[in-house]
Design an enzyme around this catalytic site. Sequence first.
Site, PDB file in Angstrom:
ATOM      1  N   MET A 190       1.843  56.451  81.648  1.00  0.00           N
ATOM      2  CA  MET A 190       0.963  56.043  82.756  1.00  0.00           C
ATOM      3  C   MET A 190      -0.046  57.135  83.104  1.00  0.00           C
ATOM      4  O   MET A 190      -0.516  57.214  84.243  1.00  0.00           O
ATOM      5  CB  MET A 190       1.803  55.725  84.002  1.00  0.00           C
ATOM      6  CG  MET A 190       2.897  54.697  83.784  1.00  0.00           C
ATOM      7  SD  MET A 190       3.923  54.487  85.251  1.00  0.00           S
ATOM      8  CE  MET A 190       5.323  53.576  84.569  1.00  0.00           C
ATOM      9  N   SER A 191      -0.373  57.997  82.147  1.00  0.00           N
ATOM     10  CA  SER A 191      -1.246  59.137  82.503  1.00  0.00           C
ATOM     11  C   SER A 191      -2.029  59.625  81.287  1.00  0.00           C
ATOM     12  O   SER A 191      -2.226  58.895  80.326  1.00  0.00           O
ATOM     13  CB  SER A 191      -0.376  60.282  83.031  1.00  0.00           C
ATOM     14  OG  SER A 191       0.416  60.809  81.989  1.00  0.00           O
ATOM     15  N   SER A 214       5.683  64.506  84.104  1.00  0.00           N
ATOM     16  CA  SER A 214       6.889  64.262  84.905  1.00  0.00           C
ATOM     17  C   SER A 214       8.060  65.086  84.379  1.00  0.00           C
ATOM     18  O   SER A 214       8.374  65.051  83.189  1.00  0.00           O
ATOM     19  CB  SER A 214       7.295  62.782  84.824  1.00  0.00           C
ATOM     20  OG  SER A 214       6.455  62.007  85.610  1.00  0.00           O
ATOM     21  N   ALA A 230       5.638  62.439  80.106  1.00  0.00           N
ATOM     22  CA  ALA A 230       6.883  61.756  79.753  1.00  0.00           C
ATOM     23  C   ALA A 230       6.484  60.350  79.332  1.00  0.00           C
ATOM     24  O   ALA A 230       5.620  59.735  79.965  1.00  0.00           O
ATOM     25  CB  ALA A 230       7.792  61.703  80.966  1.00  0.00           C
TER      26      ALA A 230
HETATM   27  O1  LIG Z   1       2.933  62.095  84.587  1.00  0.00           O
HETATM   28  P1  LIG Z   1       3.700  61.499  83.467  1.00  0.00           P
HETATM   29  O2  LIG Z   1       2.854  60.634  82.580  1.00  0.00           O
HETATM   30  O3  LIG Z   1       4.432  62.540  82.664  1.00  0.00           O
HETATM   31  O4  LIG Z   1       4.801  60.574  84.140  1.00  0.00           O
HETATM   32  C1  LIG Z   1       5.394  59.423  83.563  1.00  0.00           C
HETATM   33  C2  LIG Z   1       4.595  58.195  83.898  1.00  0.00           C
HETATM   34  C3  LIG Z   1       5.044  57.925  85.318  1.00  0.00           C
HETATM   35  O5  LIG Z   1       4.349  58.769  86.192  1.00  0.00           O
HETATM   36  C4  LIG Z   1       6.477  58.316  85.328  1.00  0.00           C
HETATM   37  C5  LIG Z   1       7.363  57.144  85.074  1.00  0.00           C
HETATM   38  O6  LIG Z   1       8.701  57.521  84.993  1.00  0.00           O
HETATM   39  O7  LIG Z   1       6.631  59.242  84.231  1.00  0.00           O
HETATM   40  N1  GUN Z   2       4.536  53.021  81.029  1.00  0.00           N
HETATM   41  C1  GUN Z   2       5.615  53.806  80.849  1.00  0.00           C
HETATM   42  N2  GUN Z   2       5.606  55.039  81.317  1.00  0.00           N
HETATM   43  C2  GUN Z   2       6.690  55.802  81.126  1.00  0.00           C
HETATM   44  N3  GUN Z   2       6.926  57.065  81.465  1.00  0.00           N
HETATM   45  C3  GUN Z   2       8.157  57.387  81.038  1.00  0.00           C
HETATM   46  N4  GUN Z   2       8.709  56.341  80.438  1.00  0.00           N
HETATM   47  C4  GUN Z   2       7.804  55.344  80.475  1.00  0.00           C
HETATM   48  C5  GUN Z   2       7.804  54.001  79.974  1.00  0.00           C
HETATM   49  O1  GUN Z   2       8.758  53.505  79.395  1.00  0.00           O
HETATM   50  N5  GUN Z   2       6.679  53.281  80.199  1.00  0.00           N
END
Ligand SMILES: O=P(O)(O)O[C@@H]1C[C@H](O)[C@@H](CO)O1
Ligand code: GUN
Length: 418
Positions: A333-334, A146, A229
Amino acid sequence: MSYRYRHNPNNNTVLPMTEDKFFIGVIVGFLAKCGADFIDRIWTKMTKSDRFCDSSSDSSNNKGCNWNGCERSHSTDSETSCSSSESLSSNGEVHGNDREIVAIQGDKKTPVGEESPLNYDEIKAIADFLLSKTMYRCQIGIICGSGLSELGNLLENRTTIHYEDIPHFPVSTVVGHKGQMVIGLLKNVPVVCMQGRFHPYEGYPTWKCALPVRVLHLMGVKSLIISNAAGSLMSDHRVGDIMIIKDHISMPGLAGRSPLVGSNDNRFGTRFPSMQGAYNKKYREYALKIGEEIGLKDNIHEGVYCMNGGPVYETPAECRMLLNTLNINAVGMSTVPEVVVARHCGMLVFAFSLISNKCVMDTDSENSPNHAEVVAACASRKSDLKVFVERMVLQIYNDLQSLPLENDKSYWKLLLGK
Ligand SMILES: O=P(O)(O)O[C@@H]1C[C@H](O)[C@@H](CO)O1
Ligand SMILES: Nc1nc2[nH]cnc2c(=O)[nH]1
């Protein structure tokens, strides 16, 4: 006058009727039957296969159906036809067939469930399609998290391929994920870069989130740089810091949502792969050294990443549990499905989190995370990340040149650690 006889079912008698009335009755009956069939056909068309598989004007949401529900031609599964067993709920919200379940919101379709993973030949076809678009043969792949898509803009002489133009590919639906693959030169090293990834919370099964990794593998990629992120649970981390991932805890994986669920094709890897040493130790050491060299000594850490399903951020109670009970350093989340699939097929992995927010531990705090802040935090670090990733690419590329040939036993020992 001639008579025909008609049976009256009410009193079981036979009534005489004139011949002309008889023929009018036959014609009316015939027309009624045709009308009923016609209405039935229209209704079936509206509620079943055509509506389920039709291309709508929204390409981001119908892609899963078009490529994956109906038009997959190479599958060995005999149930690929789109009209196999779809059903429409009375409120019109969820459709399913043997291939996938699709949630309908208005005229948009989102994949929400079970669909069989693409097979080797299908993935090979995607890889060949992408290779036909470029003259570069890349040994290094980058997946941008992200707000980190900027990394792809560093590539020179690049070819861009939008995900919706790639057969069988999912599409990005999250802000900060551009949804395109770029292939070009980074510091003269051929690199393929995914500007945008897929997450389970978008409705994609984990194998599909990791599908691009298998594609990259069949394109010849040997080493993968993965970024994300993440929220930090550590008091000594600051927003904008880099956390090099040394290990992970996968909430979806532990709950049975591994990307490797389903039949195993040995051409990709073994049925029961180990995740020991998944995050290459040498690459982690390079990253710490490079971090120091480019003035990020106080902003670079190593840690354990936890993948949650999302899309909700963790509650303060969950954050306390993740830190105090599971010893996790950052949460996102990834990434994990990509790492699992990469290791399954023997790729070398380097992964890092850009700390985009601090997890809130206090239930009564006024602070709370939001995605706009997450994307902004990543963007604010883009010039440091550019140098960091360029240096990592050069180092990894150098290492790859000294790898033994693939048919040498020591090659697999190096890649898989055994
Ligand atoms: O794809 P990533 O893991 O970098 O994105 C993070 C997890 C969620 O998709 C999003 C939450 O703000 O950022
Ligand atoms: N689960 C989760 N995913 C994120 N992606 C960016 N920030 C966060 C967070 O605080 N929690």
